[in-house]
Design an enzyme around this catalytic site. Structure first.
Site, PDB file in Angstrom:
ATOM      1  N   SER A 140       0.870  -1.178   0.000  1.00 34.11           N
ATOM      2  CA  SER A 140       0.000   0.000   0.000  1.00 34.11           C
ATOM      3  C   SER A 140       0.904   1.223   0.000  1.00 34.11           C
ATOM      4  O   SER A 140       2.085   1.133   0.370  1.00 34.11           O
ATOM      5  CB  SER A 140      -0.877   0.002   1.256  1.00 34.11           C
ATOM      6  OG  SER A 140      -1.448   1.273   1.499  1.00 34.11           O
ATOM      7  N   TYR A 153      -1.910  -1.167  10.520  1.00 28.54           N
ATOM      8  CA  TYR A 153      -2.017  -1.562   9.114  1.00 28.54           C
ATOM      9  C   TYR A 153      -0.785  -1.118   8.330  1.00 28.54           C
ATOM     10  O   TYR A 153      -0.200  -1.894   7.570  1.00 28.54           O
ATOM     11  CB  TYR A 153      -3.275  -0.941   8.518  1.00 28.54           C
ATOM     12  CG  TYR A 153      -3.424  -1.126   7.021  1.00 28.54           C
ATOM     13  CD1 TYR A 153      -3.891  -2.324   6.500  1.00 28.54           C
ATOM     14  CD2 TYR A 153      -3.104  -0.094   6.133  1.00 28.54           C
ATOM     15  CE1 TYR A 153      -4.034  -2.500   5.131  1.00 28.54           C
ATOM     16  CE2 TYR A 153      -3.235  -0.261   4.772  1.00 28.54           C
ATOM     17  CZ  TYR A 153      -3.710  -1.459   4.267  1.00 28.54           C
ATOM     18  OH  TYR A 153      -3.838  -1.633   2.915  1.00 28.54           O
TER      19      TYR A 153
END
Length: 248
Positions: A140, A153
């Site tokens: 990401s 995360y």
């Protein structure tokens, strides 16, 4: 000839979002595709949608070593080989680092980090015997820069990049390429979760993105298809943002 004609590609985390859209792209590009996720119903629905292509599915939890070994073995049993893998299974997690519970932290690490490692290990075991293969992990833009509110995360997505770079060194001599893509905001159920947990966060990201839009799973899948294909034969250890220019 399409990018992936004649190749067998395993898609881990294929039930929705980027994984499902990537599977659609891979199938359209000529690959035989094995779909994997924890729950059978969405996989069966996607396989039915792609019934004109060579697609199969099986269930499995990436945080379980035995289940990972089983779905990789099932891929080889069904198709005879494994040319490519798209390791996309992940879970999100919002909140400041001091607000994340130990249980939630352990679970997100088990899925996003341990799960990626277990998939790499099982996939490489097959590809080493073949003498070739290509693996694309999914990180990401949260893995290449920080921001508030999703620390656990983002820590896992930094770790996925570290795993990928190490794997590129470890497995390159075996003829196996390992790359990672880093999507920006992409229309997925996880993005809907972000909209709920960080009000205004998505809009702020779009405003800071040169292309001024959210990406699609198909755009991420198309990038992965290139990396999985022979046209990317000299690319390994690459961290490729698919983010509309956000990290430029």
């Amino acid at each position: 000839m399409s990018l992936l004609t004649g190749k067998v590609v395993l898609v881990v985390g294929a039930s929705s979002g980027i994984g499902a859209d990537a599977a659609r792209v891979f199938a359209a590009d000529g690959a035989s595709v094995m779909l994997v996720a924890r729950h059978e119903e969405p996989l069966a629905k996607l396989a039915a949608e792609l019934s004109d292509h060579d697609v199969a599915y099986t269930t499995g939890d990436v945080s379980s070593a035995s289940e990972v070994d089983e779905f990789v073995s099932a891929t080889v049993s069904r198709f005879g080989r494994l040319d490519g893998a798209f390791n996309n299974a992940a879970m999100g997690g919002g909140g400041r680092l001091d607000e994340v519970s130990e249980e939630d932290f352990d679970r997100i690490m088990a899925v996003n980090v341990k799960g990626t490692w277990l998939c790499l290990r099982a996939e490489v075991a097959v590809m080493e015997r073949q003498g070739s293969g290509s693996i694309v992990n999914v990180s990401s833009i949260g893995g290449v820069r920080g921001s508030s509110g999703m620390g656990a995360y983002q820590a896992t997505k930094h770790a996925v990049i570290g795993l990928t770079r190490t794997a590129a060194h470890d497995f390159g001599p075996l003829g196996i390429r390992v790359n990672v893509i880093a999507p920006g905001p992409t229309e997925t159920p996880m993005l809907d979760e972000l909209r709920r947990t960080i009000p205004g966060g998505v809009e702020a990201r779009i405003a800071a993105t040169p292309l001024r839009k959210v990406g699609t799973g198909a755009e991420v899948g198309s990038t992965a298809a290139f990396l999985l294909s022979d046209r990317a034969s000299h690319l390994s250890g690459v961290v490729l943002p698919v983010d509309g220019g956000f990290t430029a």
